[in-house]
Design a protein around this motif. Structure first.
Motif, PDB file in Angstrom:
ATOM      1  N   GLU A  16       0.829  -1.212   0.000  1.00 50.77           N
ATOM      2  CA  GLU A  16       0.000   0.000   0.000  1.00 50.77           C
ATOM      3  C   GLU A  16       0.861   1.258   0.000  1.00 50.77           C
ATOM      4  N   SER A  19       2.712   1.664  -3.387  1.00 49.75           N
ATOM      5  CA  SER A  19       1.833   2.065  -4.488  1.00 49.75           C
ATOM      6  C   SER A  19       1.524   3.556  -4.456  1.00 49.75           C
ATOM      7  N   ILE A  35      -0.274   0.393  -8.385  1.00 51.08           N
ATOM      8  CA  ILE A  35      -0.600  -1.040  -8.360  1.00 51.08           C
ATOM      9  C   ILE A  35      -1.749  -1.279  -7.385  1.00 51.08           C
ATOM     10  N   GLN A  36      -2.652  -2.190  -7.742  1.00 55.43           N
ATOM     11  CA  GLN A  36      -3.812  -2.487  -6.904  1.00 55.43           C
ATOM     12  C   GLN A  36      -3.778  -3.946  -6.472  1.00 55.43           C
ATOM     13  N   ALA A  37      -3.674  -4.173  -5.179  1.00 53.87           N
ATOM     14  CA  ALA A  37      -3.725  -5.540  -4.658  1.00 53.87           C
ATOM     15  C   ALA A  37      -5.167  -6.019  -4.703  1.00 53.87           C
ATOM     16  N   LEU A  45       0.033 -13.521  -3.910  1.00 49.53           N
ATOM     17  CA  LEU A  45      -0.361 -12.146  -4.220  1.00 49.53           C
ATOM     18  C   LEU A  45      -0.949 -12.100  -5.618  1.00 49.53           C
ATOM     19  N   ARG A  46      -2.086 -11.419  -5.763  1.00 48.46           N
ATOM     20  CA  ARG A  46      -2.655 -11.128  -7.080  1.00 48.46           C
ATOM     21  C   ARG A  46      -2.948  -9.637  -7.111  1.00 48.46           C
ATOM     22  N   CYS A  47      -2.515  -8.979  -8.182  1.00 53.16           N
ATOM     23  CA  CYS A  47      -2.779  -7.546  -8.293  1.00 53.16           C
ATOM     24  C   CYS A  47      -2.992  -7.152  -9.747  1.00 53.16           C
ATOM     25  N   TYR A  48      -3.551  -5.962  -9.925  1.00 55.96           N
ATOM     26  CA  TYR A  48      -3.745  -5.365 -11.240  1.00 55.96           C
ATOM     27  C   TYR A  48      -2.834  -4.158 -11.335  1.00 55.96           C
ATOM     28  N   GLU A 107      -2.535  -8.342 -15.153  1.00 52.63           N
ATOM     29  CA  GLU A 107      -2.769  -9.036 -13.889  1.00 52.63           C
ATOM     30  C   GLU A 107      -1.481  -9.747 -13.526  1.00 52.63           C
TER      31      GLU A 107
END
Length: 146
Positions: A16, A19, A35-37, A45-48, A107
């Protein structure tokens, strides 16, 4: 387990802050900007991520060095959520399969795939959001900092 929860919460806070460019190095601020978790749990971890203009190469594609920096950083963050310790890369392999354009959304999924002593292995996949086309694949062995 409390230690697992503490490591996970610390990793969430680190991502956080990075980002938003807060309490991190300049390289981390540039790399993780926006970056968005989507999902972060112990060892996963997966983020966009929308590829920013400052990450472009001369042809308007996502620069390979920027991809490598993101893969290494997200791999370290994922390992930290698993071990609770800061790690350093000792072996990194990155394969580039496709290019991505600036302002395209991707992604990214990182997962710990193995651990032996002080070594931890993480796999990071970068895919085109929408059709899931593989853009890059990173394999990273990390060790506890000395």
């Amino acid at each position: 387990m409390k230690e697992d929860d503490d490591a996970l919460q610390a990793s969430i806070k680190m991502l956080e802050r990075a980002s938003k460019g807060v309490e991190c190095s300049e390289l981390e601020a540039i790399t993780f900007q926006g970056i968005q978790a989507v999902e972060l749990r112990t060892g996963f971890l997966r983020c966009y991520f929308v590829i920013p203009i400052h990450a472009a190469d001369q042809d308007g594609n996502w620069h390979a060095g920027a991809i490598a920096t993101l893969i290494d950083g997200l791999g370290a963050l994922t390992v930290n959520s698993f071990t609770g310790k800061s790690k350093a890369s000792v072996d990194v392999t990155i394969s580039l399969y496709s290019s991505a354009k600036i302002q395209e959304e991707v992604e990214i999924e990182a997962k710990v795939v193995g651990s032996r002593g002080k070594l931890t292995s993480v796999l990071v996949e970068v895919k085109r959001k929408g059709n899931g086309e593989l853009i890059a694949l990173g394999k990273n062995w990390m060790t506890s900092k000395l």
